[in-house]
Structures are given as C-alpha cells and as structure tokens.
Motif scaffolding. Sequence first.
Motif, PDB file in Angstrom:
ATOM      1  N   ALA A 121      -1.089   4.959  -7.663  1.00 48.18           N
ATOM      2  CA  ALA A 121      -1.607   5.877  -6.653  1.00 48.18           C
ATOM      3  C   ALA A 121      -0.506   6.900  -6.383  1.00 48.18           C
ATOM      4  N   LYS A 170       0.849  -1.186   0.000  1.00 41.25           N
ATOM      5  CA  LYS A 170       0.000   0.000   0.000  1.00 41.25           C
ATOM      6  C   LYS A 170       0.886   1.237   0.000  1.00 41.25           C
ATOM      7  N   GLY A 171       0.321   2.335  -0.467  1.00 40.64           N
ATOM      8  CA  GLY A 171       1.058   3.588  -0.399  1.00 40.64           C
ATOM      9  C   GLY A 171       0.713   4.504  -1.531  1.00 40.64           C
ATOM     10  N   THR A 172       1.307   5.687  -1.465  1.00 39.86           N
ATOM     11  CA  THR A 172       1.085   6.723  -2.461  1.00 39.86           C
ATOM     12  C   THR A 172       2.441   7.242  -2.911  1.00 39.86           C
ATOM     13  N   ASP A 196       4.546   8.572   0.539  1.00 38.72           N
ATOM     14  CA  ASP A 196       5.217   7.627   1.432  1.00 38.72           C
ATOM     15  C   ASP A 196       5.934   6.512   0.673  1.00 38.72           C
ATOM     16  N   GLU A 221      -1.627  -0.893  -9.749  1.00 42.74           N
ATOM     17  CA  GLU A 221      -2.492  -1.903 -10.370  1.00 42.74           C
ATOM     18  C   GLU A 221      -2.178  -1.920 -11.858  1.00 42.74           C
ATOM     19  N   VAL A 253      -6.256   7.209  -5.551  1.00 40.08           N
ATOM     20  CA  VAL A 253      -6.369   6.025  -4.708  1.00 40.08           C
ATOM     21  C   VAL A 253      -6.726   4.829  -5.587  1.00 40.08           C
ATOM     22  N   LEU A 268      -8.392  -1.207  -2.329  1.00 38.87           N
ATOM     23  CA  LEU A 268      -7.740  -1.776  -1.144  1.00 38.87           C
ATOM     24  C   LEU A 268      -6.546  -0.960  -0.664  1.00 38.87           C
ATOM     25  N   GLY A 269      -6.338   0.224  -1.236  1.00 39.48           N
ATOM     26  CA  GLY A 269      -5.194   1.048  -0.866  1.00 39.48           C
ATOM     27  C   GLY A 269      -3.907   0.646  -1.555  1.00 39.48           C
ATOM     28  N   ALA A 270      -4.021  -0.200  -2.590  1.00 38.59           N
ATOM     29  CA  ALA A 270      -2.829  -0.666  -3.313  1.00 38.59           C
ATOM     30  C   ALA A 270      -2.058   0.508  -3.901  1.00 38.59           C
ATOM     31  N   ALA A 271      -0.750   0.337  -3.992  1.00 42.38           N
ATOM     32  CA  ALA A 271       0.105   1.377  -4.574  1.00 42.38           C
ATOM     33  C   ALA A 271       0.023   1.370  -6.094  1.00 42.38           C
TER      34      ALA A 271
END
Length: 153
Positions: free
Chosen positions: A99, A50-52, A56, A145, A137, A140-143
């Motif tokens: 993301a 997860k992340g952006t 982060d 896809e 976004v 599931l908050g994945a960074a």
Amino acid sequence: MSTFETRLTELGISLPEPVAPVANYVPFVRTGDQVYISGQVSIGPDGLIKGTLGLDMDVEAGQAAARLCGINLIAQLKAACGGDLARLKRVVKLGGFVAAVPGFTDIPKVINGCSDLMVEVFGDAGRHARSAVSCPVLPLGAAVEVDGVFVIA
C-alpha cells in the motif's frame, strides 16, 4: 527438528498459528508437488500493521511488515506440509503488494523484508522469482501482503 526449524529458532522466530481466511477462499492449495499460498497480510503478535508507504510509513517499517508476511507464509507452508518444513524443496515465487502513495518507488526494497527472510530461513532453496507492486489500499488496511508458490516433497 528440521534444519529449517532450527534456523527459525536461531533467528528468534516462533511461527504463529496460520491465519484463517477473511473471505471465501482457502489459505493454500496443494497440487502435485506445488503449494500455492494465499496472500498473507502484515499481522504479528501486536496486531495488524496498517499504513501507507510514503505517507505514514517509511521503507524500514514496510520491510518489517513484509517480514511478518513472510513469517505468516512459512506458518501456512508448515500447515500445508503436515507440520514438517523439511519437506520444502524450493521457494518458487513471491508476489508482493505494498500500500503506497503514487510516486513511491521503493516497493522492491519493502518486499525485500520478506525475500530476505526466505533466504535466511531456507538458504539457497529460499531464492525465488518475485513481483513487487504498489496499490492504493490492501485488505483490512494492511500495509503489505505477500503470496507465494512453493515446491515440496
């Protein structure tokens, strides 16, 4: 073992079980000699990344997340090919979603994590058309896809 399977082994990649859909869709659709694989998120043996990007996560972490998306695409492709990756004729197109914060412009570099993997595994058959876009976004908050279109025999 196919050349592609051998190459995965040489790269130290063990394909996971294909990830089940998290909503009302199927993981892939075959029509004629084409396979359309639904978006695969950045999930690996240690869970979901997860992340952006630009907040982060840096480009290198994003590339690692995109590579995981590629591994998951290949796992789905193998399932679509009845377990025989030797049926792959061409990676046609990848669609990459990252993301990211507004102003983050290294989206293509992030998606290279997946694109580079396709060429490492499939050689010239792995060279593809591509799109790479950012979004605020992902599910599931994945960074990252990535979805894909493939031609098989």
